[in-house]
Design a protein around this motif. Structure first.
Motif, short mmCIF file in Angstrom:
data_model
loop_
_atom_site.label_atom_id
_atom_site.label_comp_id
_atom_site.label_asym_id
_atom_site.label_seq_id
_atom_site.Cartn_x
_atom_site.Cartn_y
_atom_site.Cartn_z
N TYR A 12 3.69 -7.23 2.47
CA TYR A 12 2.43 -7.40 3.19
C TYR A 12 1.31 -7.08 2.22
N GLY A 13 0.32 -7.94 2.13
CA GLY A 13 -0.78 -7.68 1.23
C GLY A 13 -0.98 -8.83 0.26
N GLU A 14 -1.89 -8.62 -0.70
CA GLU A 14 -2.27 -9.69 -1.62
C GLU A 14 -1.60 -9.56 -2.98
N GLU B 282 0.81 -1.21 0.00
CA GLU B 282 0.00 0.00 0.00
C GLU B 282 0.85 1.27 0.00
N ASP B 283 2.12 1.15 0.39
CA ASP B 283 2.99 2.33 0.39
C ASP B 283 3.26 2.82 -1.03
N CYS C 191 -3.15 -2.73 -5.59
CA CYS C 191 -3.00 -1.43 -6.28
C CYS C 191 -4.20 -1.11 -7.16
N ASP C 192 -5.24 -1.94 -7.12
CA ASP C 192 -6.40 -1.72 -7.99
C ASP C 192 -7.04 -0.35 -7.77
N GLU C 193 -7.19 0.04 -6.51
CA GLU C 193 -7.83 1.33 -6.23
C GLU C 193 -7.02 2.49 -6.80
N PHE C 194 -5.70 2.38 -6.72
CA PHE C 194 -4.85 3.42 -7.30
C PHE C 194 -5.07 3.51 -8.81
N GLY D 67 1.19 -15.44 -13.94
CA GLY D 67 0.07 -15.76 -14.83
C GLY D 67 -1.29 -15.35 -14.33
N GLU D 68 -1.34 -14.54 -13.27
CA GLU D 68 -2.64 -14.11 -12.74
C GLU D 68 -3.33 -13.11 -13.66
#
Length: 256
Positions: A183-185, A131-132, A190-193, A238-239
């Motif tokens: 930390y995170g998924e 998130e940083d 970063c989708d919201e960004f 590959g996601e």
């Protein structure tokens, strides 16, 4: 009348009277000094030459003065003539400054990500909070907005787009390279960004369409957006691709 005896009490009374007189004298002197200082300042203001005042004036004050003169029936036409005769020089200067700001924003984005990387690698034992990344980069949005607001005359929207495209690209990182624990998924953090970038780009498209200046939007802009969608797939095993991103902007570009 007999004079009062000299003693402690009379000494006190005399001191009180002296202090009162000194205070009155000081007030009078202070008033004179203030008046003298104000007079001196007024004199300095009237003594300054027009050339010296021009060196000191702020841009906003100068614009205000020019607007007043432009509305004057006698002096307005001459100032208008002078301004229009200098239009090319004014535009060249403004465009150079806009390009410099675009480059400065790109450098600021690179530095922000570089600093986050260094902090994670050398201070936080190779660990970071995803998130940083968007947090640091979104701080550049106001500068990009100001760049856009400079207008089409100095290619403000185009330069803002270039800066925005680079800032969005900086937020796409190889989270699975093994050097960095996070930390995170992963990338979806970063989708919201990228949604914010999408709204910003859509706003630019809408504004350009309303002004009729859309030629530059037809030349390679969709390709740039597709690259932003596909780049994360190179890193996340590959996601991706993240084709759900930038739908607002792509739909507007399709309509041009």
């Amino acid at each position: 009348m007999d004079e009062p005896h000299l003693c402690r009490e009379t000494a006190k009374e005399q001191n009180i009277k002296k202090r009162g007189q000194n205070q009155e004298d000081g007030d009078v002197e202070g008033t004179h000094a203030k008046r003298h200082k104000t007079d001196a300042q007024d004199k300095d203001a009237t003594d300054i030459s027009a050339e010296a005042a021009l060196e000191l004036v702020s841009l906003s004050t100068l614009k205000s003065i020019c607007l007043k003169i432009l509305n004057d029936n006698a002096a307005g036409p001459k100032l208008k003539e002078e301004l229009l005769s200098s239009t090319q020089g004014i535009l060249t200067h403004a465009m150079n400054e806009a390009k410099e700001e675009r480059s400065a924003i790109i450098k600021a984005a690179n530095k922000a990500i570089g600093d986050l990387w260094d902090e994670a690698m050398f201070q936080n034992h190779h660990q970071c909070n995803i998130e940083d990344w968007p947090g640091e980069l979104s701080a550049l949005f106001p500068r990009i907005d100001s760049l856009h607001n400079l207008g089409s005359a100095v290619k403000g929207p185009e330069l803002a787009w270039e800066a925005l495209l680079h800032v969005a690209d900086c937020c796409i990182h190889n989270w699975c390279d093994g050097d960095l624990k996070y930390y995170g998924e992963g990338e979806i953090e970063c989708d919201e960004f990228h949604d914010q970038v999408d709204r910003f780009m859509s706003f630019i498209c809408e504004a350009q369409r309303e002004s009729g200046k859309v030629a530059w939007l037809k030349d390679g802009r969709k390709e740039e957006i597709w690259n932003l969608q596909e780049k994360p797939a190179q890193y996340d095993g590959g996601e991706g691709p993240y084709t759900y991103r930038y739908q607002m902007t792509l739909k507007l570009l399709e309509q041009l």
